[in-house]
Motif scaffolding. Structure first.
Motif: not given
Length: 195
Positions: A6-13, A83-90, A120-121
């Motif tokens: 699929g498309p290549a999308i950069g996530l810049f939070g 979502t509050q945390y990056t890992i949960d969003l991803l 983070w890991q």
């Protein structure tokens, strides 16, 4: 290499309090150097590591003022998914868009503070990560805990364009010309001169 097509999308939070030319520099570098189709600016409703922030919409307006190119958009997906945390969003994004080739884009200041992030890991096992050098942080970030622990997953800067096709964990560090502007400096200037 990754089998996603699929498309290549950069996530810049980020908090983007306020968004500024330094942020735009990071997003532009990610779009260009990584060969991405799009960059999504994801405005954090409330960064758990920062004090209370202005309303999401007012911070999004500071991004709009940067006149983003067509390949960049402002995303409120964190608010929509609650979502509050990056890992949960991803994790949610990967379930919703399993074919999309996501790459997470951060400034080197975030790499330096990443040990404070939730899981983070696990973040590194979920998504390839591009770290863009920022003033005042490059050496500390490149020699820090995260860089040391993830050294075996680092790809050379001259292969950054392949990151979107790689299986996580994979990350790269881009040492491009630096933009010295920071949100904290802008807020400090505004507090000293409210006119």
């Amino acid at each position: 290499m990754n089998r996603l097509s699929g498309p290549a999308i950069g996530l810049f939070g980020g908090s983007f309090n306020p968004a500024h030319a330094g942020h735009r520099h990071v997003a532009d570098a990610g779009l260009r150097e990584l060969g991405l189709d799009q960059v999504w600016w994801m405005v954090s409703p409330q960064n758990p590591l920062k004090p209370s922030q202005p309303a999401v919409q007012s911070r999004a307006q500071t991004i709009e003022a940067l006149n983003l190119p067509y390949a960049m958009k402002i995303s409120h997906i964190e608010s929509q998914l609650e979502t509050q945390y990056t890992i949960d969003l991803l994790r949610q994004l990967r379930r919703r868009q399993p074919r999309t080739r996501f790459v997470y884009i951060i400034g080197s200041d975030n790499l330096a503070q990443m040990p404070l992030w939730k899981d983070w890991q696990a973040l590194f096992s979920q998504i390839p990560i591009a770290v863009i050098a920022r003033p005042g942080e490059p050496l500390r970030a490149r020699l820090g805990r995260v860089a040391s622990q993830m050294a075996s997953a680092r790809i050379p800067e001259n292969q950054a364009h392949t990151l979107k096709n790689r299986q996580a964990p994979a990350w790269t560090y881009l040492t491009l010309p630096l933009n010295p502007i920071s949100s904290s400096a802008i807020r400090k200037h505004r507090a000293a001169d409210p006119t």
